[in-house]
Motif scaffolding. Sequence first.
Motif, PDB file in Angstrom:
ATOM      1  N   UNK A 227       0.837  -1.214   0.000  1.00  0.00           N
ATOM      2  CA  UNK A 227       0.000   0.000   0.000  1.00  0.00           C
ATOM      3  C   UNK A 227       0.864   1.253   0.000  1.00  0.00           C
ATOM      4  N   UNK A 228       2.010   1.196   0.674  1.00  0.00           N
ATOM      5  CA  UNK A 228       2.920   2.341   0.701  1.00  0.00           C
ATOM      6  C   UNK A 228       3.600   2.512  -0.653  1.00  0.00           C
ATOM      7  N   UNK A 229       4.008   1.394  -1.244  1.00  0.00           N
ATOM      8  CA  UNK A 229       4.682   1.447  -2.543  1.00  0.00           C
ATOM      9  C   UNK A 229       3.758   2.030  -3.596  1.00  0.00           C
ATOM     10  N   UNK A 230       2.494   1.639  -3.566  1.00  0.00           N
ATOM     11  CA  UNK A 230       1.530   2.140  -4.560  1.00  0.00           C
ATOM     12  C   UNK A 230       1.409   3.666  -4.492  1.00  0.00           C
ATOM     13  N   UNK A 231       1.418   4.197  -3.266  1.00  0.00           N
ATOM     14  CA  UNK A 231       1.324   5.652  -3.092  1.00  0.00           C
ATOM     15  C   UNK A 231       2.584   6.342  -3.603  1.00  0.00           C
ATOM     16  N   UNK A 232       3.747   5.764  -3.297  1.00  0.00           N
ATOM     17  CA  UNK A 232       5.005   6.387  -3.708  1.00  0.00           C
ATOM     18  C   UNK A 232       5.176   6.338  -5.218  1.00  0.00           C
ATOM     19  N   UNK A 233       4.784   5.216  -5.834  1.00  0.00           N
ATOM     20  CA  UNK A 233       4.948   5.066  -7.283  1.00  0.00           C
ATOM     21  C   UNK A 233       4.187   6.131  -8.058  1.00  0.00           C
ATOM     22  N   UNK A 234       3.084   6.592  -7.516  1.00  0.00           N
ATOM     23  CA  UNK A 234       2.301   7.619  -8.212  1.00  0.00           C
ATOM     24  C   UNK A 234       3.086   8.926  -8.332  1.00  0.00           C
ATOM     25  N   UNK A 235       3.992   9.186  -7.379  1.00  0.00           N
ATOM     26  CA  UNK A 235       4.803  10.401  -7.414  1.00  0.00           C
ATOM     27  C   UNK A 235       6.222  10.130  -7.896  1.00  0.00           C
ATOM     28  N   UNK A 236       6.683   8.873  -7.685  1.00  0.00           N
ATOM     29  CA  UNK A 236       8.044   8.517  -8.046  1.00  0.00           C
ATOM     30  C   UNK A 236       8.036   7.167  -8.766  1.00  0.00           C
ATOM     31  N   UNK A 237       7.667   7.156 -10.050  1.00  0.00           N
ATOM     32  CA  UNK A 237       7.586   5.882 -10.792  1.00  0.00           C
ATOM     33  C   UNK A 237       8.905   5.113 -10.813  1.00  0.00           C
ATOM     34  N   UNK A 238      10.015   5.846 -10.710  1.00  0.00           N
ATOM     35  CA  UNK A 238      11.313   5.198 -10.739  1.00  0.00           C
ATOM     36  C   UNK A 238      11.562   4.262  -9.576  1.00  0.00           C
ATOM     37  N   UNK A 239      10.714   4.322  -8.542  1.00  0.00           N
ATOM     38  CA  UNK A 239      10.878   3.445  -7.395  1.00  0.00           C
ATOM     39  C   UNK A 239      10.821   1.973  -7.817  1.00  0.00           C
ATOM     40  N   UNK A 240      10.162   1.710  -8.960  1.00  0.00           N
ATOM     41  CA  UNK A 240      10.047   0.328  -9.440  1.00  0.00           C
ATOM     42  C   UNK A 240      11.413  -0.288  -9.705  1.00  0.00           C
ATOM     43  N   UNK A 241      12.423   0.537  -9.940  1.00  0.00           N
ATOM     44  CA  UNK A 241      13.750   0.006 -10.250  1.00  0.00           C
ATOM     45  C   UNK A 241      14.351  -0.770  -9.080  1.00  0.00           C
ATOM     46  N   UNK A 242      13.956  -0.432  -7.864  1.00  0.00           N
ATOM     47  CA  UNK A 242      14.509  -1.138  -6.706  1.00  0.00           C
ATOM     48  C   UNK A 242      13.960  -2.559  -6.608  1.00  0.00           C
ATOM     49  N   UNK A 243      12.917  -2.858  -7.375  1.00  0.00           N
ATOM     50  CA  UNK A 243      12.314  -4.184  -7.332  1.00  0.00           C
ATOM     51  C   UNK A 243      12.802  -5.072  -8.471  1.00  0.00           C
ATOM     52  N   UNK A 244      13.915  -4.685  -9.081  1.00  0.00           N
ATOM     53  CA  UNK A 244      14.499  -5.526 -10.131  1.00  0.00           C
ATOM     54  C   UNK A 244      15.421  -6.590  -9.539  1.00  0.00           C
ATOM     55  N   UNK A 245      15.596  -6.557  -8.203  1.00  0.00           N
ATOM     56  CA  UNK A 245      16.329  -7.601  -7.485  1.00  0.00           C
ATOM     57  C   UNK A 245      15.493  -7.993  -6.272  1.00  0.00           C
ATOM     58  N   UNK A 246      15.820  -9.123  -5.670  1.00  0.00           N
ATOM     59  CA  UNK A 246      15.088  -9.552  -4.485  1.00  0.00           C
ATOM     60  C   UNK A 246      15.311  -8.579  -3.326  1.00  0.00           C
ATOM     61  N   UNK A 247      14.284  -8.326  -2.531  1.00  0.00           N
ATOM     62  CA  UNK A 247      14.483  -7.519  -1.322  1.00  0.00           C
ATOM     63  C   UNK A 247      15.335  -8.288  -0.326  1.00  0.00           C
ATOM     64  N   UNK A 248      15.928  -7.579   0.625  1.00  0.00           N
ATOM     65  CA  UNK A 248      16.830  -8.236   1.559  1.00  0.00           C
ATOM     66  C   UNK A 248      16.599  -7.872   3.008  1.00  0.00           C
ATOM     67  N   UNK A 249      17.261  -8.605   3.882  1.00  0.00           N
ATOM     68  CA  UNK A 249      17.202  -8.310   5.319  1.00  0.00           C
ATOM     69  C   UNK A 249      18.059  -7.092   5.632  1.00  0.00           C
ATOM     70  N   UNK A 250      19.219  -6.997   5.008  1.00  0.00           N
ATOM     71  CA  UNK A 250      20.122  -5.871   5.211  1.00  0.00           C
ATOM     72  C   UNK A 250      20.298  -5.115   3.905  1.00  0.00           C
ATOM     73  N   UNK A 251      20.535  -3.810   4.008  1.00  0.00           N
ATOM     74  CA  UNK A 251      20.761  -2.985   2.818  1.00  0.00           C
ATOM     75  C   UNK A 251      21.514  -1.732   3.224  1.00  0.00           C
ATOM     76  N   UNK A 252      21.982  -0.994   2.235  1.00  0.00           N
ATOM     77  CA  UNK A 252      22.733   0.228   2.519  1.00  0.00           C
ATOM     78  C   UNK A 252      21.865   1.229   3.263  1.00  0.00           C
TER      79      UNK A 252
END
Length: 300
Positions: A227-252
């Motif tokens: 639900x949060x991603x859907x709201x952000x994508x409407x203003x920042x479509x580029x957010x979809x690029x972070x989903x081109x790899x698997x999500x992780x437990x740790x990240x930068x």
Amino acid sequence: MAGFLASLLSTVVVSHSLRRRAPWPLSGGTYRASALASAWLTSLVLFMLYVGRRAPFPGMSLAIVGAFVGGVMTTSTAIGLIEDNARPSPGVRDKVLTYHTFGSLRYPPSPRLKRTLDITLASLSLILTLPLWFVIAAAIWFEEPGPIFFTKNSVGLGGVTFRQFKFRSMVHDAERATGPVAACVDDPRNLRCGKRLRRWHLDELPELLNVLNGTMSMVGPRPLRTVMVQRILEELPGLAERHTVKPGIACIAQIEKYQMPATERLRLDLEYIRRMSVAFDLRLLGRAVVTTVRGTRRDA
């Protein structure tokens, strides 16, 4: 073992009897009182049976464990063992998928041995931390009897929604009045033990199961709720690029800050994707451990 079974059965019988006779749903305090009373009475009987001998500490310990297990069994049938947060509607999931289906996204190949590293580290971590799971479960249940686990409906690889497993760190049904909102550092909805779980990232231990089933990796962009991603994508479509790899437990992003704007999160996630490798994953995991232990991460 007799103490364990006696305490377990007495907790289940008492709790179920109260549920049938009470004209209203039982409160968490009633379930907790039933478990504690059963543990105390069973321990007292064991002690009396061993009067004149050394106190049967193992027997009494098993009585307490039995009462806890009986209490969890009772609340699981009444409330559930896992609290599932508000599931996104099919329309919301479809909107999120649209940004990933019709965009010009490039899905980079997974580094060689990354999946092997994930399975190895997740398995070892699960074995080493398993005793801690029982302690955490007891802390959650005795503070607020109810579900021990919590699932977030989050966005994973390719924009697909998956169930992200966690230990419950907030009061049950925390979003009833607010609806889906992001958690903050000193969120008043946190359980007392939940604050410590979140401080040390212990609430994320069940995500090891996500790594083993392939929906997450040990290292990758932290998953965000659909639900949060859907709201952000409407203003920042580029957010979809972070989903081109698997999500992780740790990240930068997680290592550096607790919260940050979506644009900054995307920048850091894209940096990870650009530099993604097994060696880089190991470096980030090391930094994540040090940051968690030292508590040096900024809140914002």
